[in-house]
Enzyme design. Structure first.
Site, PDB file in Angstrom:
ATOM      1  N   SER A 135       0.874  -1.164   0.000  1.00 48.96           N
ATOM      2  CA  SER A 135       0.000   0.000   0.000  1.00 48.96           C
ATOM      3  C   SER A 135       0.915   1.218   0.000  1.00 48.96           C
ATOM      4  O   SER A 135       1.866   1.287   0.783  1.00 48.96           O
ATOM      5  CB  SER A 135      -0.916  -0.002   1.227  1.00 48.96           C
ATOM      6  OG  SER A 135      -1.993   0.894   0.997  1.00 48.96           O
ATOM      7  N   GLU A 136       0.634   2.165  -0.895  1.00 47.83           N
ATOM      8  CA  GLU A 136       1.641   3.185  -1.198  1.00 47.83           C
ATOM      9  C   GLU A 136       1.896   4.173  -0.059  1.00 47.83           C
ATOM     10  O   GLU A 136       2.839   4.944  -0.116  1.00 47.83           O
ATOM     11  CB  GLU A 136       1.288   3.924  -2.499  1.00 47.83           C
ATOM     12  CG  GLU A 136       0.010   4.739  -2.496  1.00 47.83           C
ATOM     13  CD  GLU A 136      -1.198   3.938  -2.968  1.00 47.83           C
ATOM     14  OE1 GLU A 136      -1.171   2.688  -2.892  1.00 47.83           O
ATOM     15  OE2 GLU A 136      -2.182   4.576  -3.398  1.00 47.83           O
ATOM     16  N   ASN A 137       1.059   4.147   0.979  1.00 41.44           N
ATOM     17  CA  ASN A 137       1.358   5.012   2.123  1.00 41.44           C
ATOM     18  C   ASN A 137       2.495   4.449   2.976  1.00 41.44           C
ATOM     19  O   ASN A 137       2.951   5.113   3.905  1.00 41.44           O
ATOM     20  CB  ASN A 137       0.101   5.248   2.975  1.00 41.44           C
ATOM     21  CG  ASN A 137      -0.486   3.969   3.506  1.00 41.44           C
ATOM     22  OD1 ASN A 137      -0.619   2.990   2.792  1.00 41.44           O
ATOM     23  ND2 ASN A 137      -0.834   3.956   4.773  1.00 41.44           N
ATOM     24  N   SER A 197       8.449   4.166  -0.894  1.00 44.72           N
ATOM     25  CA  SER A 197       7.299   3.478  -1.460  1.00 44.72           C
ATOM     26  C   SER A 197       7.197   3.727  -2.967  1.00 44.72           C
ATOM     27  O   SER A 197       6.970   2.809  -3.753  1.00 44.72           O
ATOM     28  CB  SER A 197       6.026   3.971  -0.758  1.00 44.72           C
ATOM     29  OG  SER A 197       4.899   3.338  -1.289  1.00 44.72           O
TER      30      SER A 197
END
Lengths: 239, 219
Positions: free
Chosen positions: B46-48, B88
């Protein structure tokens, strides 16, 4: 005069940490949604009444929390972000033209922060090529693929939040509350770090430091963290 | 009758390969995690800032410091790791993530995608979508074949502001699985059970390529 062998970054509280913050400055705020946001600093800026702020932050908070608090008091002039949903007041101010908004891809936002802190004035990225994000930007082809030129940010102040920090400004983040905080700490000319737990120098394992104190100019022990959850999702115990 | 959202996710899950790192967007793509085939090991990014994202927490175990890019509370699997946003997106732009699954408002028959803005009506922002579509080698779009007004979302050209150009490789809708060939258009690979080629043709505004017999999806 005694020697401590470290450079103390400690200030007494959020109010003291704002020294030098003036109207019409560009300011970075760490956090993703409401996760890992500098709650104490936002509250202190609201109290101080600083206006005309250009905010660099991935999101704009919700109506009554996070940067939404500074939107309500009209302290924000411009928002530079990647995603600004979930905020009615934001949408109202944007559509009425009261608030300037610049939306940029999330990875580009992160890299423009990192570049600022790392002495890289600009870089090429494929993100946004062929879209309105690329309008007016230099395009160059590398390995057969078009990229656009993006510039490092310039921010006199950055406000970040960490889990633990020591008096020398070394920071450790927790879980996904890390997000934009490290590269914004790097980017700010004055970086203010608020922490849930401020400890003595020597108490943190140097192997575990996420951001070395060289990137932090001021640090203080935060108080009364709400740590609000934006989307509470759970599963049943039986699963 | 076309597929339910969960069935679209189930069909996309058949595209997962052992050892892949996968980024799932918000909405139908999130459901893909519920249908990982037996014997396939994948890790969700998840890009966070998490690799090894797990399911939602049990009630009472939510952690404000542990969310996904949709701001939902999540858990971390054994072997998970946390990292900053710049790292990320280094994973994403650096093509270390093998598959991106995301939703769309429109897709063109040359693989352009629009999913972040409706001028004058909805401006929420692109989040990480532009970085993801510009860099991912393998992009699958999960969406309904038509919008709420019944109009095709598979178009000759996107009418909404673009998120990326010539990047979508495959589309799974409630009616069909299609591959994008920028030269020829949407190549029809599979039909949803009970859905005819004629229906798919009538609901596809962009160029549709139909070769031989088009099999039904196996769910």
């Amino acid at each position: 005069m005694s020697t401590t062998n470290y450079i103390s970054k400690v200030v007494p509280d959020a109010t003291a940490a704002l020294e030098g913050l003036e109207d019409n400055m560009t300011v970075m705020f760490g956090g993703f949604g409401l996760c890992g946001i500098p709650e104490n600093s936002i509250a202190a800026i609201r109290e101080k009444g600083t206006t005309g702020i250009t905010c660099i932050s991935n999101n704009a908070g919700v109506d009554d929390f996070g940067l939404g608090l500074l939107l309500h008091t009209r302290q924000i002039k411009k928002m530079i972000a990647s995603y600004v949903g979930e905020n009615d007041e934001f949408e109202r101010q944007m559509l009425s033209g009261e608030l300037e908004v610049e939306l940029i891809p999330q990875g580009t936002l992160a890299e423009r922060c990192r570049a600022a802190g790392a002495g890289v004035p600009a870089f090429y990225t494929p993100a946004g090529y062929g879209t309105e994000v690329a309008e007016g930007k230099e395009v160059r082809v590398f390995n057969g693929k078009p990229h656009i030129l993006e510039h490092a940010f310039d921010a006199p102040f950055a406000f970040v939040k960490a889990w633990k920090g020591d008096k020398a400004g070394n920071l450790i983040f927790k879980g996904t509350a890390r997000n934009f905080n490290p590269m914004m700490a790097m980017a700010g000319k004055i970086t203010v770090a608020e922490v849930e737990e401020l400890v003595e120098v020597g108490e943190l394992d140097p192997n575990s430091i996420h951001i070395p104190g060289i990137f932090v100019q001021r640090i203080f022990q935060g108080v009364d963290y709400e740590k609000r959850i934006e989307q509470r999702t759970v599963r049943a115990k039986s699963e | 009758m076309g597929l339910s959202k969960d069935q679209i996710a189930q069909r996309i899950a058949q595209e997962l390969r052992d050892g892949w790192y996968v980024n799932l967007g918000i909405g139908i793509p999130t459901l893909v995690a519920n249908h990982i085939p037996q014997g396939i090991n994948v890790e969700f990014q998840s890009e966070n800032g998490i690799l090894g994202m797990g399911p939602f927490p049990f009630e009472g175990e939510e952690d404000a410091d542990l969310i996904n890019a949709g701001k939902q509370t999540i858990t971390a699997m054994p072997g998970a790791s946390f990292f900053s946003s710049e790292l990320s997106f280094a994973m994403i732009r650096g093509q270390h993530v093998q598959l991106t699954v995301l939703g769309a408002m429109e897709v063109s028959d040359s693989g352009d995608i629009a999913n972040w803005k409706i001028p004058g009506r909805m401006v929420k922002g692109m989040g990480g979508a532009m970085d993801l579509v510009a860099s991912a080698e393998n992009i699958i779009v999960a969406m309904q074949h038509t919008n709420r007004a019944g109009e095709s979302k598979l178009l000759p050209e996107c009418s909404l502001p673009l998120t990326g150009v010539q990047c979508v490789k495959k589309i799974v809708t409630d009616l069909a699985v299609l591959e994008v060939d920028p030269e020829r258009g949407f190549v029809l690979l599979e039909r949803a059970p009970g859905v005819t080629v004629d229906e798919i043709q009538s609901k596809t505004a962009g160029r549709l390529v139909v070769e031989d017999e088009v099999p039904e999806m196996q769910l």
